[in-house]
Design a protein around this motif. Structure first.
Motif, PDB file in Angstrom:
ATOM      1  N   TYR A 109      -9.906  -3.654  -4.214  1.00  0.00           N
ATOM      2  CA  TYR A 109      -8.551  -3.115  -4.186  1.00  0.00           C
ATOM      3  C   TYR A 109      -7.540  -4.178  -3.748  1.00  0.00           C
ATOM      4  N   LEU A 110      -7.939  -5.073  -2.836  1.00  0.00           N
ATOM      5  CA  LEU A 110      -7.012  -6.063  -2.288  1.00  0.00           C
ATOM      6  C   LEU A 110      -6.375  -6.926  -3.378  1.00  0.00           C
ATOM      7  N   PRO A 111      -7.151  -7.656  -4.208  1.00  0.00           N
ATOM      8  CA  PRO A 111      -6.491  -8.456  -5.251  1.00  0.00           C
ATOM      9  C   PRO A 111      -5.732  -7.614  -6.266  1.00  0.00           C
ATOM     10  N   GLU A 112      -6.204  -6.384  -6.523  1.00  0.00           N
ATOM     11  CA  GLU A 112      -5.492  -5.509  -7.460  1.00  0.00           C
ATOM     12  C   GLU A 112      -4.113  -5.150  -6.919  1.00  0.00           C
ATOM     13  N   SER A 113      -4.052  -4.837  -5.626  1.00  0.00           N
ATOM     14  CA  SER A 113      -2.776  -4.438  -5.031  1.00  0.00           C
ATOM     15  C   SER A 113      -1.813  -5.619  -4.931  1.00  0.00           C
ATOM     16  N   VAL A 114      -2.339  -6.814  -4.670  1.00  0.00           N
ATOM     17  CA  VAL A 114      -1.489  -8.009  -4.613  1.00  0.00           C
ATOM     18  C   VAL A 114      -0.931  -8.322  -5.999  1.00  0.00           C
ATOM     19  N   LYS A 115      -1.768  -8.189  -7.021  1.00  0.00           N
ATOM     20  CA  LYS A 115      -1.321  -8.448  -8.392  1.00  0.00           C
ATOM     21  C   LYS A 115      -0.197  -7.496  -8.792  1.00  0.00           C
ATOM     22  N   ALA A 116      -0.270  -6.250  -8.345  1.00  0.00           N
ATOM     23  CA  ALA A 116       0.720  -5.241  -8.731  1.00  0.00           C
ATOM     24  C   ALA A 116       2.008  -5.317  -7.911  1.00  0.00           C
ATOM     25  N   PHE A 117       1.976  -6.013  -6.778  1.00  0.00           N
ATOM     26  CA  PHE A 117       3.120  -6.012  -5.872  1.00  0.00           C
ATOM     27  C   PHE A 117       4.278  -6.828  -6.452  1.00  0.00           C
ATOM     28  N   PRO A 118       5.514  -6.304  -6.408  1.00  0.00           N
ATOM     29  CA  PRO A 118       6.676  -7.021  -6.943  1.00  0.00           C
ATOM     30  C   PRO A 118       7.192  -8.067  -5.961  1.00  0.00           C
ATOM     31  N   GLU A 119       6.546  -9.218  -5.930  1.00  0.00           N
ATOM     32  CA  GLU A 119       6.851 -10.236  -4.936  1.00  0.00           C
ATOM     33  C   GLU A 119       8.122 -11.005  -5.268  1.00  0.00           C
ATOM     34  N   ASN A 144       0.810  -1.220   0.000  1.00  0.00           N
ATOM     35  CA  ASN A 144       0.000   0.000   0.000  1.00  0.00           C
ATOM     36  C   ASN A 144       0.845   1.273   0.000  1.00  0.00           C
ATOM     37  N   PHE A 145       2.175   1.130   0.097  1.00  0.00           N
ATOM     38  CA  PHE A 145       3.030   2.310   0.080  1.00  0.00           C
ATOM     39  C   PHE A 145       2.881   3.025  -1.258  1.00  0.00           C
ATOM     40  N   GLU A 146       2.742   4.321  -1.217  1.00  0.00           N
ATOM     41  CA  GLU A 146       2.665   5.089  -2.463  1.00  0.00           C
ATOM     42  C   GLU A 146       3.975   5.003  -3.227  1.00  0.00           C
ATOM     43  N   ASN A 147       5.084   5.079  -2.478  1.00  0.00           N
ATOM     44  CA  ASN A 147       6.418   4.935  -3.061  1.00  0.00           C
ATOM     45  C   ASN A 147       7.132   3.834  -2.282  1.00  0.00           C
ATOM     46  N   LEU A 148       7.156   2.629  -2.859  1.00  0.00           N
ATOM     47  CA  LEU A 148       7.683   1.469  -2.152  1.00  0.00           C
ATOM     48  C   LEU A 148       9.144   1.648  -1.771  1.00  0.00           C
ATOM     49  N   GLU A 149       9.946   2.128  -2.704  1.00  0.00           N
ATOM     50  CA  GLU A 149      11.372   2.302  -2.415  1.00  0.00           C
ATOM     51  C   GLU A 149      11.592   3.290  -1.281  1.00  0.00           C
ATOM     52  N   ALA A 150      10.815   4.379  -1.252  1.00  0.00           N
ATOM     53  CA  ALA A 150      10.954   5.364  -0.181  1.00  0.00           C
ATOM     54  C   ALA A 150      10.570   4.768   1.169  1.00  0.00           C
ATOM     55  N   GLY A 151       9.507   3.962   1.204  1.00  0.00           N
ATOM     56  CA  GLY A 151       9.090   3.328   2.446  1.00  0.00           C
ATOM     57  C   GLY A 151      10.124   2.349   2.963  1.00  0.00           C
ATOM     58  N   LEU A 152      10.719   1.563   2.069  1.00  0.00           N
ATOM     59  CA  LEU A 152      11.760   0.622   2.489  1.00  0.00           C
ATOM     60  C   LEU A 152      12.993   1.366   2.993  1.00  0.00           C
ATOM     61  N   ALA A 153      13.333   2.457   2.334  1.00  0.00           N
ATOM     62  CA  ALA A 153      14.488   3.251   2.765  1.00  0.00           C
ATOM     63  C   ALA A 153      14.265   3.831   4.159  1.00  0.00           C
ATOM     64  N   ILE A 167     -14.876 -14.336  -4.962  1.00  0.00           N
ATOM     65  CA  ILE A 167     -15.619 -14.609  -3.728  1.00  0.00           C
ATOM     66  C   ILE A 167     -15.243 -13.629  -2.626  1.00  0.00           C
ATOM     67  N   LEU A 168     -13.952 -13.440  -2.399  1.00  0.00           N
ATOM     68  CA  LEU A 168     -13.490 -12.538  -1.334  1.00  0.00           C
ATOM     69  C   LEU A 168     -13.998 -11.110  -1.523  1.00  0.00           C
ATOM     70  N   PRO A 169     -13.888 -10.505  -2.708  1.00  0.00           N
ATOM     71  CA  PRO A 169     -14.412  -9.135  -2.859  1.00  0.00           C
ATOM     72  C   PRO A 169     -15.906  -9.032  -2.594  1.00  0.00           C
ATOM     73  N   ALA A 170     -16.661 -10.061  -2.988  1.00  0.00           N
ATOM     74  CA  ALA A 170     -18.105 -10.029  -2.765  1.00  0.00           C
ATOM     75  C   ALA A 170     -18.433 -10.071  -1.277  1.00  0.00           C
ATOM     76  N   ILE A 171     -17.753 -10.948  -0.530  1.00  0.00           N
ATOM     77  CA  ILE A 171     -17.970 -11.025   0.917  1.00  0.00           C
ATOM     78  C   ILE A 171     -17.533  -9.727   1.580  1.00  0.00           C
ATOM     79  N   GLY A 172     -16.372  -9.208   1.170  1.00  0.00           N
ATOM     80  CA  GLY A 172     -15.860  -7.974   1.742  1.00  0.00           C
ATOM     81  C   GLY A 172     -16.783  -6.796   1.515  1.00  0.00           C
ATOM     82  N   ARG A 173     -17.323  -6.686   0.312  1.00  0.00           N
ATOM     83  CA  ARG A 173     -18.249  -5.593   0.016  1.00  0.00           C
ATOM     84  C   ARG A 173     -19.520  -5.705   0.855  1.00  0.00           C
ATOM     85  N   PHE A 174     -20.000  -6.923   1.035  1.00  0.00           N
ATOM     86  CA  PHE A 174     -21.243  -7.124   1.776  1.00  0.00           C
ATOM     87  C   PHE A 174     -21.102  -6.676   3.229  1.00  0.00           C
ATOM     88  N   PHE A 175     -20.010  -7.078   3.879  1.00  0.00           N
ATOM     89  CA  PHE A 175     -19.845  -6.772   5.297  1.00  0.00           C
ATOM     90  C   PHE A 175     -19.300  -5.373   5.554  1.00  0.00           C
TER      91      PHE A 175
END
Length: 222
Positions: free
Chosen positions: A178-188, A116-125, A161-169
């Motif tokens: 946003y959760l799966p989108e952010s995981v997909k974009a993360f340089p793992e 979720n860091f806006e600038n990952l390198e800056a956060g790690l630094a 399934i997860l986004p649907a449950i999350g939206r409901f509650f």
């Protein structure tokens, strides 16, 4: 977004992960047991679940920082209920501009926050800057399973399934999409390990958890 979903955040974390997230946080704590850190900084602490788990290490102080005031307020209630408010303190702060001096902490942790860091390198630094030389950084983050058929089952759950449950509650249409989108974009994996090394973290290791749903990255400051 995190301020908005804060009231249902803990409930949904445990529900959507079938409480496996608690096991992952215990893994972070065990990685630090031999280090016996006296001062710990928990970045992107949210409602403080990892900070509370790390209290079992019996350090002298734990500071949790987050940019969400609502998350921190819930965290304060949790530590007061557990009588940990003399050990754990929370403060609002940006992970990319930490309000601490260089070489201040014996350990720095972050669970499900670096993506979720806006600038990952800056956060790690910044996390490296406030960590004492020779001390450990531990990052717990989601990753993407690669083994058939678990990969396919996970993708079905995580993207539909997860986004649907999350939206409901949570009553927030955006948050759990946003959760799966952010995981997909993360340089793992190796990409993230290289970023840690570039930030000044040595002896970097990646430990895969639960068929690759999550990973723990750990290393020490040079």
């Amino acid at each position: 977004m995190f301020d908005h979903i804060a009231p249902r955040y803990d409930f949904l974390n445990h529900l959507l992960s079938a409480n496996i997230d608690k096991i992952w946080r215990r893994k972070v704590r065990r990685l630090l047991e031999q280090e016996r850190p006296r001062s710990i900084l928990d970045v992107a602490t949210g409602t403080g679940d990892l900070a509370i788990e790390l209290a079992r290490l019996q350090p002298e102080r734990i500071i949790g920082v987050d940019i969400s005031a609502n998350m921190l307020e819930l965290g304060k209630r949790k530590i007061q209920a557990r009588h940990l408010d003399g050990l754990i303190t929370f403060q609002k702060a940006d992970s990319e501009n930490l309000p601490f001096a260089d070489n201040s902490f014996d350990a720095v942790t972050v669970a499900f926050g670096v993506r979720n860091f806006e600038n990952l390198e800056a956060g790690l630094a910044e996390m490296t800057r406030v960590l004492k030389p020779g001390c450990r950084l531990v990052v717990l983050e989601f990753s993407k399973p690669s083994v058939f058929p678990f990969r396919e089952l996970f993708n079905l759950y995580f993207h539909y399934i997860l986004p649907a449950i999350g939206r409901f509650f949570s009553r927030d249409r955006r948050a759990y999409s946003y959760l799966p989108e952010s995981v997909k974009a993360f340089p793992e994996g190796q990409k993230f390990m290289s970023l840690l090394q570039a930030a000044g973290i040595n002896h970097v290791k990646c430990i895969s958890l639960t068929f690759g749903i999550a990973s723990v990255y750990t290393g020490t400051k040079s």
